[in-house]
Write an enzyme that holds these catalytic residues in place. Structure first.
Site, short mmCIF file in Angstrom:
data_model
loop_
_atom_site.label_atom_id
_atom_site.label_comp_id
_atom_site.label_asym_id
_atom_site.label_seq_id
_atom_site.Cartn_x
_atom_site.Cartn_y
_atom_site.Cartn_z
N ASP A 1 15.10 -40.42 18.02
CA ASP A 1 15.21 -38.68 18.65
C ASP A 1 16.53 -38.89 19.34
O ASP A 1 17.56 -39.50 19.20
CB ASP A 1 14.29 -37.96 19.00
N LYS B 1 16.42 -38.55 14.03
CA LYS B 1 16.64 -36.81 13.92
C LYS B 1 18.13 -36.82 14.65
O LYS B 1 18.81 -36.99 16.08
CB LYS B 1 15.73 -36.54 15.22
N PHE C 1 9.40 -30.78 15.78
CA PHE C 1 8.43 -31.45 16.61
C PHE C 1 7.82 -31.68 15.29
O PHE C 1 6.66 -30.82 14.73
CB PHE C 1 7.18 -29.94 17.22
#
Length: 190
Positions: free
Chosen positions: A112, A140, A161
Site C-alpha cells: 500500500d 493499491k 479496507f
C-alpha cells in the site's frame, strides 16, 4: 451464523475470488521460475503475518515450476499514527540465516504505502544478497507514498479496507479464502 461462513455478513463485496487467486499464484510462480531458471535456489522471505497464506501457495507453485525453494520469515512493525505507517520500522523477528549471495524474493500480501517495503528492500540489500525482488499478490496504486520496484504483482486493487487470504482486521478474517472489502460498520465501531 452459518458454519464455515461466519464472515459473510462482514464482507461488502469480493474483489478477488478464490479461483482468481489460485490462477494468479500459478502465473506469478511461472514468471519467477522463468526468471530464475539458472539459479541454484531461491530464498523466499515472507513478512509475517499477512503473507503466510500467499507464501505457502506461492512456494508450492514455484516448487512445481522452478528452482529449489527455501523459506524464511521476518516480522516487522512500522511506527505511525493509527492506521498509517511512518516508514520507521522495527524488526520483531529477523532472518535465521545469512542471505549473502542468495537470490531473495520478498513475498508480500499487499503493497500500500510502500514505506515499510522500501525500508525492508534496503535492509535486505545491505545484507549482500545477490538479488532482491518482490512478489506481491495485491497492490493499491492509489495508496503509494514511496515507489518501490515490485517486479511481480498479482492484482491492482482500489484503496479500500480489504481482508482475507492473510489480510486481517484485529487478527480476524486471515483464513477467508478470497479478498473482500470489509464493511465500514465492522471497523467504525472501534
Amino acid at each position: 451464523m452459518a458454519e464455515g461462513n461466519w464472515h459473510a455478513a462482514d464482507i461488502d463485496r469480493v474483489i478477488v475470488g478464490e479461483d482468481q487467486i489460485r490462477d494468479k499464484v500459478d502465473e506469478l510462480a511461472k514468471q519467477v521460475a522463468a526468471d530464475y531458471a539458472t539459479a541454484d535456489s531461491v530464498l523466499l522471505v515472507g513478512v509475517l503475518k499477512g503473507a503466510v497464506m500467499f507464501m505457502a501457495d506461492f512456494a508450492r507453485a514455484l516448487g512445481r515450476h522452478g528452482p529449489p525453494v527455501e523459506m524464511e520469515f521476518m516480522a516487522v512493525s512500522s511506527y505511525g499514527q493509527g492506521t498509517t505507517s511512518s516508514g520507521v520500522v522495527r524488526i520483531l523477528k529477523d532472518l535465521d540465516s545469512d542471505i549473502a549471495g542468495r537470490h531473495v524474493i520478498v513475498v508480500e500480501d499487499i503493497v500500500d504505502s510502500g514505506l515499510t517495503l522500501s525500508w525492508l528492500m534496503k535492509y535486505l540489500q545491505s545484507r549482500r544478497a545477490a538479488s532482491v525482488e518482490v512478489v506481491a499478490l495485491l497492490r493499491k496504486p492509489d495508496a503509494v507514498k514511496v515507489t518501490v520496484p515490485v517486479k511481480y504483482v498479482g492484482f491492482d486493487i482500489p484503496n479500500e479496507f480489504v481482508v482475507g487470504y492473510g489480510l486481517d482486521y484485529s487478527e480476524r478474517y486471515r483464513e477467508v479464502p478470497y479478498v473482500g472489502v470489509l464493511r465500514k460498520s465492522v471497523y467504525a465501531q472501534s
